[in-house]
Every structure is written in C-alpha cells, then in structure tokens.
Write an enzyme that holds these catalytic residues in place. Sequence first.
Site, mmCIF file in Angstrom:
data_model
loop_
_atom_site.group_PDB
_atom_site.id
_atom_site.type_symbol
_atom_site.label_atom_id
_atom_site.label_comp_id
_atom_site.label_asym_id
_atom_site.label_seq_id
_atom_site.Cartn_x
_atom_site.Cartn_y
_atom_site.Cartn_z
ATOM 1 N N PHE A 280 0.682 -1.957 -0.084
ATOM 2 C CA PHE A 280 0.415 -0.307 0.238
ATOM 3 C C PHE A 280 0.925 1.357 -0.047
ATOM 4 O O PHE A 280 1.480 1.501 0.468
ATOM 5 C CB PHE A 280 -1.195 0.156 1.286
ATOM 6 N N ARG A 443 -7.132 -22.029 -7.994
ATOM 7 C CA ARG A 443 -8.220 -22.382 -8.837
ATOM 8 C C ARG A 443 -8.503 -22.081 -10.136
ATOM 9 O O ARG A 443 -9.419 -21.692 -10.863
ATOM 10 C CB ARG A 443 -9.983 -21.991 -7.137
ATOM 11 N N ASP A 478 -19.928 -14.563 -5.647
ATOM 12 C CA ASP A 478 -18.742 -15.084 -5.166
ATOM 13 C C ASP A 478 -17.349 -15.120 -5.190
ATOM 14 O O ASP A 478 -17.222 -13.934 -6.644
ATOM 15 C CB ASP A 478 -18.852 -16.681 -5.909
ATOM 16 N N MET A 479 -16.458 -15.422 -4.760
ATOM 17 C CA MET A 479 -15.721 -14.926 -5.270
ATOM 18 C C MET A 479 -14.122 -15.771 -4.645
ATOM 19 O O MET A 479 -13.882 -15.825 -3.607
ATOM 20 C CB MET A 479 -15.109 -13.549 -4.748
ATOM 21 N N SER A 527 -17.252 -15.703 -0.494
ATOM 22 C CA SER A 527 -15.982 -15.683 -0.878
ATOM 23 C C SER A 527 -15.465 -17.217 -0.589
ATOM 24 O O SER A 527 -14.725 -17.309 0.723
ATOM 25 C CB SER A 527 -15.103 -14.497 -0.147
ATOM 26 N N ASP A 534 -17.737 -9.827 6.085
ATOM 27 C CA ASP A 534 -17.667 -8.528 6.975
ATOM 28 C C ASP A 534 -18.167 -7.658 6.133
ATOM 29 O O ASP A 534 -19.486 -7.043 6.241
ATOM 30 C CB ASP A 534 -16.320 -7.431 6.396
ATOM 31 N N GLU A 614 -37.445 -38.586 5.454
ATOM 32 C CA GLU A 614 -36.754 -36.997 5.710
ATOM 33 C C GLU A 614 -37.413 -36.319 5.332
ATOM 34 O O GLU A 614 -37.429 -35.596 5.830
ATOM 35 C CB GLU A 614 -35.212 -38.012 4.578
HETATM 36 C C1 DGJ Z 1 -17.598 -21.298 -3.434
HETATM 37 C C2 DGJ Z 1 -18.816 -21.173 -2.959
HETATM 38 O O1 DGJ Z 1 -18.598 -20.965 -1.313
HETATM 39 C C3 DGJ Z 1 -19.842 -22.422 -3.201
HETATM 40 O O2 DGJ Z 1 -21.003 -22.414 -2.244
HETATM 41 C C4 DGJ Z 1 -20.088 -22.461 -4.735
HETATM 42 O O3 DGJ Z 1 -21.189 -21.823 -5.054
HETATM 43 C C5 DGJ Z 1 -18.837 -22.596 -4.873
HETATM 44 N N1 DGJ Z 1 -17.916 -21.611 -5.402
HETATM 45 C C6 DGJ Z 1 -19.080 -23.158 -6.759
HETATM 46 O O4 DGJ Z 1 -17.613 -22.536 -7.652
#
Ligand code: DGJ
Length: 728
Positions: A280, A443, A478-479, A527, A534, A614
């Site tokens: 930074f 990934r 997602d991330m 993520s 957060d 179930e």
């Molecule tokens: C990570 C997420 O936390 C999961 O729930 C799922 O959505 C996968 N990614 C998909 O690639």
Amino acid sequence: MAITFNETTRIFTLTTAHTTYQMQADAQGYLLHLYYGARTAGEMDYLLNYGDRGFSGNPNSAGSDRTYSLDALPQEYPSLGTGDFRNYALNIENADGSQCCNPVYITHEIAAGKYTLKGLPFVRAEENEAETLKIILEDPVTKVELHLLYGVLEKEDIITRSVIIKNAGKAPVTVKKAQSACLDFLHGDYDLIKFYGRHAMERNMERMPVSHESTRIGSRRGTSSHQYNPGVILAGKNTNEDSGSCYGMLFVYSGNFLVEAEKDQYDQTRIQMGLTDELFAYPLEAGAEFTAPEVILSYTNKGLSRLSQQYHHCIMNHICQGKYVHANRPVLINSWEAAYFDFTGDTIVELAKEAKALGIDMVVMDDGWFGKRNSDNCSLGDWKVNEEKITGGLKHLVDEVNKIGLQFGIWFEPEMISPDSDLYRAHPDWAIQIQGREATQSRNQYVLDFSRPEVRDYAYECVASVLRSANIAYVKWDMNRHLTDLGSAYLDRKNQNELSHRYVLGLYQVMETLTERFPQVLFESCSSGGGRFDAGMLYYMPQTWTSDNTDAVCRLKIQHGTSFLFPTVTMGAHVSACPNHQVGRTTPLATRFAVAAAGNLGYELDLKKLLKEEKKEVREQIAEYKRRRRTVQFGTYYRLADSFQENQSAWNIVSEDGMEVIFTHVQILARSAYRVPVIRLKGLDPDAVYTDCETGQEYGGDELMYAGIRIPRIRQDFSSTTMVLRKS
Ligand code: DGJ
C-alpha cells in the site's frame, strides 16, 4: 447533545446512552485520548501523567520539558516521526523523502446527522439519530491535514471513526500508512479476542492477553479473508458473556486490513485498526485527499453478549440496506452440493418440484450454468448461459421454476477471469498480473482488475443483462481466490501500490450500481464460503454464505464465532447431505436443521435422494422454521454454551416483542458417565411465565434464567434439543 466541546479545557466529549469517549486538544496542540468506557459526567484530563520520561523524546514545542512525551501520552491518532515509538496510525512520506507528519489541532466542527463517505460503505443514520464531529489537525510544515471523523449514534452505543487525509500543501506526499482508529488505554490488562480460521473453518474464536509485544493480525490477500476477520474485541481479564468491560472494533471494509495491539513500556495498551501498510502507498498531489474506511467502535461493561447485540443492531439497522433488510428471508435450495457442475435445466426444474412439495421458497442455480463450465477450470468471464445444459435458455428455465411456484436465484463470480475463457483470450490485460511474469493461478483462475473502469463496466453489464433477461429474485455473488501478482496494466507505475485498495473501491462501485438498479433482487455475498464476511460486503448485500463447511458440528463453532459481531439474519446456513461432503461426518437430520435454523435456512442436497420419512421431516422443519423465522432472523441472540470449550453448544433467541423464545442445545459426543447438562437461558422476563409450545409445561422466566433447563439424556452423538417457549 451527544458531542460537546469545552472551549476552556479544549475537551471533546462524545456521549452515548451508556458510554463516554473523551479527548483533549492540549496546550501543545496535540490531540490526546482521555477515556473510552462506561458513561461518566466529568472531564478526565486529570488522568494524564506527566512524569519525566527519560529516553522518550519531547516534541520541540515542549522545549526542555522532559515530562511531555508523545511516547507516553495517549494519542488519538499517532503519527510516525514525532517521538512516539509505539505502533502508529499514520505515516506520510514527504516530497523531500522524509517520513514524518506532526499533526496539531487547528479547528473542529460539530454537526447534526452522521457523515457519509464517498465510494466507501459506512454506518448510515437519519439526521436525528446521530451527530458528527470533525476535528482538523494539520502538519505545520507540509500543510497536510487530517480530518478525523467521529459519528456518534447515541441510542445504539456506537461511535464510528474515519479519517480523511488532505494534502493542503503545495508539494506531493505519499500516504504510506493510514489506520482508521486508534484506542489508547492508560491502564488495565486486556485480552484480544480475534476470529481466525481457514477455508471451510472460519471465525474460530481465540482469546489472548495483550502483552509487551506488538500483535499484528490482518489480511494481505485482497479480501478480508477466512484467515482473520476484520473485527476484534478487547476485553477485560474477567469479562465473560454476562459481565465485564469490552470494546469492539469492526472494519467496514472488504480488503486488506491490519489490527495491531500492544502493551507499551509503561503498561499502557494501544489497539488500532485500518488498512494494512503492506502492499500500500497512496500518492497525494497538492489538493488531493485520501479517505480511510470506517471503523465501528462499541463498548459495554455488561459483557460480550451485550456487545454482540450492539453490533447486531447496528448492522441490521445502519449497515444493511434495501427492501430485504427487515423482510423475512426466503428458505432456499441450492444446487451446489446437490449436483455440483453436473446438472441441466431439467435437474433444476426437478429440484424445484421437490422443493415446492417441501415448502421451500426459492431454488438457486449455483456454479456451472454459463460458458462451457463443467468444472472449475474455465469460463469465468463468459457470462452467457450454456444452452446445451439449460435448453430453451435462462428465461424459459426461470419461467418453469416460477410456474412451479418457486422464486429463482442464480450464482455469479463477476470478479474473476479464467485463462480458458473468451474474455481472457480477448483481454488478457484485464487480469491482475505483473507484466513479464507468469501469474499465480488459484482455482484455475485470475482476478479481474476492478481498478479499471471498462472492466467494472463489463462485469456490471454481464450481471445486469442476466438479471434483465429473466425474473431473477436472488443473486449469490461469489469470489473464490485471493489477489496475488499485484500489477495493473491500467494504473501508472507510481500508482501500482494502490491496486489492492482501488480493487475494493471498484468492487464497491459495481455493487452499489447493481444493488441500486436491481432493488428487487436479494443479494448474498460469498467468498469460498465466509472468506469475505465483513460489514463492507453487508452494506451492499444483506446476507453472506457463512462457510463452505455445512457439517452441523463444525458449524457450531463457525456460527458461534460469527455471532460475536454479526447477526443471525446475515448468516446463510444450509442443511446438507450425510455423510457430510466436507468432513465425512454423519449427523441426524434434526441436528443439521437445528444448527441451520439458527441462520438463514437453506437446503443444499439432492432432495430426490431423501427417503420418504426424511422428506416428511424436512417438510415439518420448513413449516416450523417459517413459524419462527421472524424470531430467528430478527430476535436478540444469546450464546449459552460454547463448543470451543465444551462438548456442547447452546443458544437462545428472544423475539423482538419478547413473546417468543427459541432455545437450542446440541450435544456433540454422547457420554457414558452422564452428567446432566443444565443450561440457563438469557434475556427473559423473570416475572413472566413461559410455556413450552410442544409439551405445554410452564416455567417461570426466573426459573429458566436462574435455575436453568435440564437437557434430556439422548444416547446418541450429535443430538439436539430445541424448545420454543411462549410468554404468557
Ligand atoms: C464456492 C462457494 O462457497 C460454494 O458455495 C459454491 O458456490 C462454489 N464456490 C461454486 O464454485
């Protein structure tokens, strides 16, 4: 008046319902911190100790007065280069290469309402709910100004802090470190409570003494991270759930951060929170300014449960926004653990039909619906529906699902780019990477350079066009990797060190526009599970997927840790199949539900594979959850037993009107030499009578709280007991 200034003593006092925060612009012009704690009436500058501090420097303005040292006095915003050798909040590199800033008090403003921050998330408040104090300090040589911002939410016992650094001089400077808040304590022994973890095991609680060393935790991963949460608690030695002093610091930010805690040579404690100083540097030309993200402070002398509730309330009412904030959240079925990448449109329709019969509100199509993505090694960035899998297209599928009577949700990972994608082939320079180096993959993917406007526009448009194309009610954002190889083909050489922060600002800009233009969509952030849980993300998206670990026993710890700062309504919690996909454990369906029902309930399994009995159980679970959903999602949460310490976990939630109480106990391993667990409930009315809705048995609130409830013996591992009580 929540904020007052005494012209004579130059003491600022910030008052909330139960707390006082005080500082003084002293005779030398330095802003000294006097006190933060339980509400007091007076001025506490008598606490300052001016003893001869040999070997600690004295600022020039103090002349030969050896009793005046910034190395010993409590500072509001300590700066490097001024003779305070402790951790510092600020480091400015000046045009001559020196690293020094000597900020002294110039003026201040007090205003009704709460300040806002441009381009950053912040605690919001109505004009009559808050007051703002802005204190302006200035370095007399460079004319760099610090605008220290304080937002006081009186009723909430919340004080927020942020800083704007303004280069009001003529020469350029570089901000090399800018923390958002510092708390200096003249005396006392404290523990630092932090929430550490890893993928699929986030927010484990750890309590360690603050000692004569500098403890640094944080993230240099570009996200707030699974490894350390940007929220910490400083607690007195004897503080427990029900009593004692504790201070919370919660960063309203989703990227790199730093928390530093130390006990100094005089046994004084300093704790700071803000952006990390690693990776930074922010150059400021003359006239330019830099805004440090906000920290939310809160204090109570009534123990950790009360502190958590103060944060829960603040997040629910002043951070999260949009039409879902106070609305019941839907029960959903997510395709991820049900099918992973192996699905078609028919699979989703089948899932929706099964789900409908069970009372589920929404089906979410997770990863794998776009490009040629049948595994995690391609197509991120190519956000076009794969019509080989989703025959007839997305609108057709969504309409089918809607016809069945379910809402439809969809997964995106808009910040990413796969090397094997049309997007990367067309724009390799859109990925964050350093020219001339092979970038690190994680990934099988790279991160898009969100500092770059056309990248942000592209990401926005990809999501927006899908949302415009069909009746989509929910998005899982997602991330799944961290930032490495920090290089941007867009930023100038001198601005490269801004990339991690600009990335987060870019992300916020996209999320701001998207959530503004699609107010009908419920957004859940994710993520790799809870790697970005957060307050910054919650400002845009009111719920977060808590963890990729759906095992009920692991979730006890994860949700327990998360609950210290975040309310149940922000936590996505799903019932999954057994043996559990992450840890291989088999737990009773009832316990999986009991644990998931302490958050935003969902299911994440192939419903077709459930046995008839179930299915019946799941149908009853969902009906039961819907009956008590309001209490779970918006009630007051109390931790009762902690699986970090014990072979059990327990909590109770009291509805907003106090009429309903949900109590849950989970026994982890069964024991032969059985000791009867008795758990005392919390937050009840001692004078009221509560009826167990299942058995009809009546208990006094005093009995439940002071004598407790006996947990029936169950000869089985991972068993659970839930009681719903009604107050009469
Ligand atoms: C990570 C997420 O936390 C999961 O729930 C799922 O959505 C996968 N990614 C998909 O690639």
